[in-house]
Each structure stands twice: as C-alpha cells, then as structure tokens.
Design an enzyme around this catalytic site. Structure first.
Site, mmCIF file in Angstrom:
data_model
loop_
_atom_site.group_PDB
_atom_site.id
_atom_site.type_symbol
_atom_site.label_atom_id
_atom_site.label_comp_id
_atom_site.label_asym_id
_atom_site.label_seq_id
_atom_site.Cartn_x
_atom_site.Cartn_y
_atom_site.Cartn_z
ATOM 1 N N CYS A 125 4.616 14.752 -5.731
ATOM 2 C CA CYS A 125 2.946 15.034 -6.415
ATOM 3 C C CYS A 125 2.244 15.041 -4.215
ATOM 4 O O CYS A 125 1.889 16.423 -3.902
ATOM 5 C CB CYS A 125 2.407 13.271 -6.524
ATOM 6 N N HIS A 141 5.460 12.912 -11.499
ATOM 7 C CA HIS A 141 5.890 11.444 -10.950
ATOM 8 C C HIS A 141 7.363 11.187 -11.652
ATOM 9 O O HIS A 141 6.912 10.902 -12.768
ATOM 10 C CB HIS A 141 4.518 10.704 -11.130
ATOM 11 N N GLU A 192 9.586 9.040 -10.688
ATOM 12 C CA GLU A 192 9.829 8.018 -10.380
ATOM 13 C C GLU A 192 9.859 7.600 -11.637
ATOM 14 O O GLU A 192 9.391 5.976 -12.272
ATOM 15 C CB GLU A 192 9.572 7.639 -9.501
HETATM 16 N N1 GLN Z 1 -4.029 13.544 -4.427
HETATM 17 C C1 GLN Z 1 -3.633 14.341 -4.481
HETATM 18 C C2 GLN Z 1 -3.947 15.292 -5.637
HETATM 19 O O1 GLN Z 1 -5.168 14.484 -6.575
HETATM 20 C C3 GLN Z 1 -2.065 14.649 -4.883
HETATM 21 C C4 GLN Z 1 -2.218 13.193 -6.063
HETATM 22 C C5 GLN Z 1 -0.838 11.629 -5.789
HETATM 23 O O2 GLN Z 1 -0.387 12.104 -5.385
HETATM 24 N N2 GLN Z 1 -0.768 11.221 -7.207
HETATM 25 O O3 GLN Z 1 -3.962 16.081 -6.269
#
Ligand code: GLN
Length: 547
Positions: free
Chosen positions: A382, A508, A510
C-alpha cells in the site's frame, strides 16, 4: 438452530480472549462443526477505521470492506474462512442503528432506553449469524473487562439470551488471570473469584473458567476455583503461557476444552478430531531449519499490534519455507542517506509498511532506494508500494520533487494521486476504497509466477493510487505495472523485472494469509530472502578465498 458460546474477560484486559476464542473454534471446526466468531466492542466509534494504530492496533479489513478489530484477523487465520461486517459490532454501531430508527419514527410515542432498545439491538446482532443456517456454533467475544461500565449492556443482553434459550444452547466461558506473587511464591485465585462475583451480580454465572497463568495450576487449586466460582470441576481450564499463539489450540485440546464444551452444549463428540495440518505447521514453526532477517520499515513500530497481520504472515511464509523469519523493526523516521547502509546492510529482505500521512515518508523512500540499488528483495504494501513509485520517479526518471498528493498537494509530479471517486468525499469513516477487488496479472511477471494464477482478488484500504498518466514513462524505464484492476485500470501491482525480487502492491495481502493458505507474496519474499542470503555467503566466501 446454532448454539452460542460467549467469551467474557475478567481481572485485566489483554488476556487473549481473541486467541482463546479462535483456538476453541479451531478445535470445534477440526471436529467437523461449522463455526464462526464475532466480536462486540464496547467503544463509541462506529468502527475502528478512524482509530490511530497506537490506540487499538491494526485495523483489519474483511472481504466485504468492513474496517474491523484485529481479532477478526486471528479468527480468519485460525479458521481459514472469511468474516464479514456482521462479525464485528461496536457500541457506536448499535446506537447509530437505534438512533436512526428513532428518527424514522420506529419507536413513535415511546421513550428510547438502554433497556430494552439498545439491548434488543445488541441481541438482534448477537443472534444474527446463528440464524443464517450457515453455522452450527457461533462464538461471541465480548470486548473489554467485566466490571467496565460500558460492557454492562452486553452482559445484560447475554443474560437475557441465556434466559430465553434452552440451557444447553448457550455457554459462557470466562477468561481470567491467576497471578503469581513472587514474594509469596504463590499463584492467587482471589482476583478470579472476584471477577466471577462481579459477573454474578449482573445475573450471569459462567459455565467454564479459562485461567490464564504463567505456571501450572495444581489440582488443589482447580478444586478451589470450581468450588468458589460455582463451576463443575472439569470446567476449570488452564491456559498456560506458550511461546506461539498457534500452540494455544493444542494446549486447549490437552485441557479437553472442546470435549467439555460439546458435553455442555449436548453436541456429539463422536467425530475424531483432525489437526494434522495444524500440527505440521506448528512443528515447522517450532523447529525451523534456518533463518532469514527481514526489515519491517514502518512508523508505528513501537507497537507490535500495529502490523499484526504482517507479523503473522511472516510466520506463515517462514513455515512454508521451513525457516524462521526474524522481523527486525526499523523506524522510518530515523532513516536517512547517511545511516541507511549501517541500518540495513545485514538484512536479507525489506518490507515497507502501509500507513498514512507524511511522518516517516522520506526514510521509507531512502530504504527503497537502498533495496533497489543493491538488489535486496523488496516488498512494498500500500503506502510502501506508493513510496516505491515515488522513489523510482525521483531517482530513475529524474522527476525532482515527485510525490503523492497526500503528502504534497502541490508536487510538480503527482505520481501518486487521489482516486477520482475519492475527490468528492468529505466524511472520514468507512469511505476509503475498502474490501476485495479483482486484479489481473500480466504474463511473464514475478507477480504471476508467485500467484500462479492470472485472476486474483485482494483486499484494499486506501484513497490514493498510481497516476496512470505516468505509466508509459515508468514502463519504458523499467518499472512495470504487472497487475491491474480489470474494471477500471487502476494499477494494483508494480515490479522491477531487472531486480530478482522487487514488488509493490496497492492492496493488503497480509489480510489473507492463513495457517492453511500462507500468502504467496510472503512465501515468495521469504524464499527470495533465503536466496539473497545464500548468494551473499558465497560471494563473501569467494572474496575471503581470493584475498
Ligand atoms: N495513505 C495511502 C492511501 O490512502 C496508503 C494507505 C495504506 O497504506 N493503507 O492511499
């Protein structure tokens, strides 16, 4: 009809109610029962999505896009079945429903009160999953500690459910602490007696006591606990501290927790228990054949729970490769060009963590540059993927000041930008791009080799994305978009084919790694780290021989 098991906690918080619930569920599942677990949290936030990780640990996201408590992660990792919005309820959500109904006129003419309106809404939600016909047993974990003011409506609801249903259709397991007093060299049962008394003042008598302890409790103590807490002798279950959460189901099996529960619920225990796969996994966790050291670069590293699912995914990925993964937390706020070599030189792989906001960003970018240039296995999740894109833009494409508009709205090169659909949204709660989305992987890419399937689906939690106007420039310079959402073209995976293992994902992974299904990207990263370590050894040996 489903049977309902409730798990309450006494004496202190952090006793591991979630792990106990997941372990009991695992045993019942291994005996052939269809089990699910739900968590009721007594705080006023509608969900934990707006909480800082320092407050409540990681926010876990379900397939259907609910932002939930991290205990749901344990439920999924243990049971290998997905949870949903219905599996996590907070006081905020309960009140929101009741107040919305009040405004609609559903209670016209009546005073709306905690009892019966709030408790009725809690009851409706507690019984919901059991009424779908999908489960034989529903385990409900009640957050907080008995005696807390905010837990009261939940305990009252549980009392009512017990009163309304047949005796053998519900069960209360109360988890407590048996502290060891060093000076007296003794384990103490009194706090447990008091917390049971506290439960009984609200009209709930626990059926089973689960006693968390750092030392074996004697038969004598079991008898004493049974007598003074009013439970049957075999209903005192010891929960001894163990070195892996994955050993807890086995400990609970030794204590015959599953058999006691089935007897009390009048369910058959005829089917033999099958924990073969689980035991094989545990054996690998306990007896690894080697080790690799992977750096977790993040800014919430003071708190292990902030990256809970990542840590667990490393345990799954390590076991799949027969090695122990030593995860070394590196604070991104402390990293810069001058110290990055010293800080990261001994690591066999790097994972740059998800996150929000500007703090620690430059350290993450410096770490990624170091990984890219030295061909150290790299995995960005992310925000970690977004940082890999920013690093590439600045240092390979020469775009000075390239950034994400999250950190710098005025950047001359917004290589990461807010998604179109997000631009009009003002509210913060539950409004990110959340839950499972499809992704198609390109032929001849690392991503496809790891997944072994062209069509995948992964869970998301973000507002920003790769800015597709730059894609051609990136691909010409050696960073490839190897995975894209087939419906809207959003870039989901980037990789650098020139490096042996350099991959970043917008989603994600994970959140989907379980004991039964370790996530291919974590399995792949650990394998790459093993190869990197082995290659490094050979070069060092060669260098010494030649010297
Ligand atoms: N802050 C980033 C976004 O909103 C990444 C979010 C995250 O790592 N879950 O796109």
């Amino acid at each position: 009809m489903a049977k309902y098991i409730f798990v309450t906690g006494g004496v202190t918080s952090s006793l591991g109610k979630g792990i106990f619930a997941a372990s009991l569920a695992k045993l019942l599942q291994a005996r052939g029962y269809r089990v699910t677990i739900q968590k009721f949290d007594p705080y006023i936030n509608v969900d934990p999505g707006t909480l800082n990780p320092y407050e409540h640990g990681e926010c876990y996201v379900t397939e259907d896009g609910a932002e939930t408590d991290l205990d749901l992660g344990h439920y999924e990792r243990f049971l290998n079945i997905p949870t949903s919005q219905a599996n996590n309820v907070t006081t905020g959500r309960v009140y929101q429903t009741v107040i919305t109904k009040e405004r609609e006129g559903a209670y016209l003419g009546k005073t709306v009160q905690v009892i019966p309106h709030i408790t009725d809404e809690i009851k409706r939600r507690m019984l919901l999953l059991g009424q779908t016909g999908e489960f034989d047993i529903v385990i409900t974990e009640i957050g907080g500690t008995v005696g807390d003011i905010e837990a009261l409506p939940y305990i009252e609801t549980l009392r009512q459910i017990r009163w309304e249903l047949e005796e053998h259709d519900t069960l209360v397991c109360h988890l407590t602490l048996i502290p060891y007093l060093k000076s007296a060299k003794e384990l103490k049962t009194k706090p447990t007696q008091h917390s049971v008394k506290e439960l009984q003042t609200i009209g709930v008598r626990p059926d089973i006591l689960v006693c968390r302890t750092e030392m074996e409790i004697t038969d004598e103590m079991r008898k004493k606990l049974a007598l003074f807490c009013n439970v049957e002798r075999d209903c005192v279950i010891q929960a001894l501290d163990v070195n892996s959460i994955y050993a807890v189901p086995i400990e609970m099996q030794k204590e015959k927790a599953d058999l006691t529960v089935l007897r009390k619920l009048q369910l058959s225990a005829e089917k033999p228990i099958d924990l073969t796969k689980w035991n094989e996994f545990l054996e690998k966790v306990r007896n690894p054949k080697g080790e690799v050291r992977i750096g977790l670069i993040g800014k919430y590293i003071e708190l292990q729970d902030a990256y809970k699912s990542i840590h667990e995914s490393f345990i799954h990925g390590g076991a799949a490769n027969n090695v122990k993964v030593i995860v070394e937390s590196v604070h991104s706020e402390h990293l810069d060009e001058s110290n990055v070599h010293e800080a990261l030189r001994h690591l066999d792989g790097l994972l740059v963590a998800p996150g929000f906001g500007n703090r620690g960003i430059e350290g993450k970018i410096v770490a990624i540059k170091y990984a890219r240039e030295n061909k150290i296995p790299f995995f960005g999740i992310c925000l970690g993927m977004q940082c890999a894109v920013i690093e590439f833009a600045r240092n390979v494409l020469g775009m000075k000041g390239a950034h994400s508009t999250e950190m710098n709205p005025n950047t001359p090169h917004p290589v990461i930008d807010m998604m179109e659909a997000q631009k009009k949204i003002k509210n913060k709660g539950g409004t990110m791009r959340l839950g499972a989305y499809r992704c198609d992987l390109k032929a001849d890419t690392l991503a496809l080799r790891l997944y072994g399937s062209e069509h995948i689906s992964e869970r998301h939690r973000h507002r920003f994305e790769f800015n597709n106007t730059y894609l051609e420039q990136f691909e010409n310079a050696g960073m490839l978009a190897s995975g894209k959402n087939p419906d809207n073209g959003l870039v989901e995976v980037v990789e650098i084919p020139g490096n042996p293992f350099f991959i970043g994902v917008q989603y994600h992974p994970e959140l989907k790694s379980t004991v039964d299904n370790p996530h291919p990207l974590f399995v792949g990263l650990v394998k790459a780290a093993m190869e990197f370590k082995a290659a490094l050894k050979t070069t060092t040996v060669k260098e010494t021989v030649n010297a």
